[in-house]
Design an enzyme around this catalytic site. Structure first.
Site, PDB file in Angstrom:
ATOM      1  CB  SER A   1      -0.917  -0.284   1.204  1.00 39.70           C
ATOM      2  OG  SER A   1      -0.153  -0.159   2.537  1.00 39.70           O
ATOM      3  CB  CYS A   2       4.643   1.761  -0.013  1.00 35.22           C
ATOM      4  SG  CYS A   2       5.421   3.537   0.030  1.00 35.22           S
ATOM      5  CD  GLU A   3       1.255   9.183  -2.101  1.00 31.17           C
ATOM      6  OE1 GLU A   3       1.644  10.112  -2.433  1.00 31.17           O
ATOM      7  OE2 GLU A   3       0.812   8.695  -0.926  1.00 31.17           O
TER       8      GLU A   3
END
EC number: 2.3.2.27
Length: 575
Positions: free
Chosen positions: A367-369
């Site tokens: 989910s890290c941008e």
């Protein structure tokens, strides 16, 4: 010592009786079975063979069992035979290979067994393990609980099962692989443990790590802190805690210590953002796609994309689009939404491009941008390379060369980023790769790279790193690009379509070389290096000779075609 007890053909099974017959000390040797005992095994196995179900290859298994018993062989291999059950096993074996069957349970195990490879079955439990066991691989099964682990066990692999808890770990254990289970706690680690794989569980707290540990894969758990012992591991040790919700205090402490001048501990990989994944989309595929389009187009777009809902990786792609809308680029870059919408229209028109793009997006599970941003870069590359291969630049050699240069520059930046990662002690490799692309996007004219990233500050990439990288890219481009371009797949696709005769001549030249020169050139290379007769060296030498030949032939063809096309356009170089 061995007790001379008569074996009777009654009871719950031969192996149960054999275990009673062999009361073994560590130095005992197995006693040869009597002819009557051999006959009983053969009769039992024959009955087992006859009672097989369709699909089981019990005939092959029976032959291997018989040969193993008659020759008193130490290893029995019954792997990949679609077996649903096993009969009693030869008592003298020390290695049992039963991989890739359909087994739900195992019989009693031979008393001298040292190695069991039982991965890729449907086992729900394991029988009691013999005291002699040293290696157990039962990964990719349905095991919910392990039996008592023998003290001599050194290697335990039970990944991808349904374990909620582990028993006490034996003192001699050197490798523990329990990734992909349902563990929320872990017992103390033995002092001799060297390798640990604990990814994809629910662990909230780790025991102290022994100094002997050189590799710990702890990704995707619920860790908010790490034991201090992690920093006391050896300098060549590797620890991966990506995908854990490490607290801000823990992150700051680790970064401060690992960047200090006196730090001599392990390399620690982490990831920005939390441990959530984007494998579960917030919207259906059609809804995730239509959100990028203006309202007057959404109905038509939704109808088109509903047809793709069940394609492979469609759910992950939908989740990726949800996350992409929350990146810095989506929020701040003018025209970004229009760019994504245009790209999605191209995907809807090409099943091949859609399949490739869905597969690329499937890698963006974090989910890290910035992980999502890097995936967007890769998707843009996929689109342009696909368009080049399909003929978009057949009549625009200059544009194809520009695209080739960008792909070449990105390859070099990936090499540079890979080298940079090796120098960092506390590293999120995604941030390193993205930093070089984002911060050099303008200077190197990288049209596929996002212009902003969120976590550049933790990448460890300095201004000096960027200056050095730019200089290296330009130097290698000047010296290597034409050779690289001559072997580039999209360029070959263009040549096949637009220069069919020249391409056919080049291919004929290559095959003539294979027929007339290849074997001798490989032999000469092996002789010069003193490796004649070495199969691995022969394969490597063959690949080198082939690449050199293709480089020579395709470079000559490339020079001819580019000289012709660029002169027609009023240019005499490939810049």
């Amino acid at each position: 010592m061995i007790k001379s007890t008569n074996i009777q053909a009654i009871g719950s099974g031969i192996m149960h009786q054999i275990n009673n017959v062999y009361s073994l000390t560590p130095l005992s040797l197995p006693m040869e079975l009597t002819p009557s005992c051999n006959e009983f095994y053969l009769k039992t196995w024959s009955e087992w063979e006859k009672n097989g179900t369709p699909g089981e290859q019990r005939n092959i298994a029976f032959n291997r069992l018989k040969i193993c018993l008659q020759n008193q062989e130490a290893e029995l291999n019954l792997s990949e035979l679609d077996l649903k059950t096993l009969p009693d096993l030869p008592p003298q074996i020390t290695t049992l290979e039963i991989r890739k069957n359909l087994l739900t349970h195992l019989p009693d195990l031979p008393p001298m067994l040292k190695v069991i490879h039982a991965q890729f079955n449907q086992l729900e439990s394991l029988p009691a393990l013999p005291e002699t066991l040293e290696e157990l691989n039962a990964g990719d099964n349905k095991i919910k609980e392990l039996p008592f682990l023998p003290e001599n066990l050194t290697h335990l692999r039970v990944h991808n099962n349904r374990l909620h808890i582990l028993p006490l770990l034996p003192p001699e254990l050197k490798l523990l692989v329990v990734s992909g289970n349902r563990l929320d706690s872990i017992p103390p680690f033995p002092d001799k443990l060297e390798g640990l794989a604990l990814a994809n569980n629910f662990i909230e707290q780790l025991p102290e790590l022994p100094f002997s540990m050189n590799r710990a894969v702890l990704m995707n758990n619920n860790l908010t802190t790490l034991p201090e012992s992690v920093l006391r591991l050896a300098q060549n040790a590797f620890v991966n805690v990506a995908g854990n919700p490490l607290s801000g205090h823990t992150m700051r402490t680790l970064q401060q210590i690992t960047t200090g001048p006196d730090y001599s501990g392990p390399q620690i990989f982490f990831s920005m953002g939390n441990s959530a994944t984007i494998s579960a989309p917030e919207h259906s595929l059609a809804d995730a796609v239509t959100a990028w389009f203006p309202e007057n187009k959404q109905s038509d777009v939704s109808q088109i994309w509903h047809a793709f809902e069940h394609e492979e990786h469609a759910n992950t792609f939908s989740a990726f689009l949800d996350r992409l809308s929350d990146t810095v680029s989506a929020r701040n870059t003018s025209g970004f939404r229009e760019q994504v919408a245009a790209w999605l229209e191209k995907l809807s028109a090409s099943a091949e491009l859609r399949q490739q793009s869905f597969a690329v997006a499937a890698d963006a599970t974090e989910s890290c941008e910035d992980r999502v941003a890097l995936t967007w870069n890769n998707l843009r590359k996929t689109l342009l390379v696909h368009q080049a291969s399909e003929g978009l630049f057949d009549n625009d050699t200059g544009a194809l060369l520009s695209l080739g240069r960008e792909m070449f520059r990105l390859e070099i930046l990936e090499d540079i980023a890979r080298d940079k990662v090796r120098t960092l002690h506390f590293v999120d490799e995604i941030e390193v790769y993205l930093a070089f692309q984002t911060m050099l996007a303008e200077k190197l004219q990288l049209s596929t790279a996002v212009k902003e990233m969120r976590f550049y500050g933790v990448s460890g990439v300095t201004a000096n790193d960027l200056r050095t990288a730019e200089a290296m890219v330009r130097s290698r481009e000047e010296n290597e690009f034409t050779d690289w371009f001559s072997l580039w797949g999209p360029w070959h696709a263009v040549l096949k379509r637009t220069e069919a005769d020249r391409w056919a001549q080049a291919e004929e030249q290559k095959y003539e070389m294979l027929e007339n020169e290849y074997s001798q050139r490989v032999a000469d290379r092996l002789k010069a290096s003193g490796l004649s007769g070495d199969a691995d060296a022969e394969r490597e030498a063959g690949a080198q000779v082939m690449r050199e030949t293709e480089q020579q032939i395709y470079r000559q063809l490339t020079d001819e075609v580019l000289a012709l096309r660029l002169s027609e356009n009023g240019s005499n170089h490939i810049a």
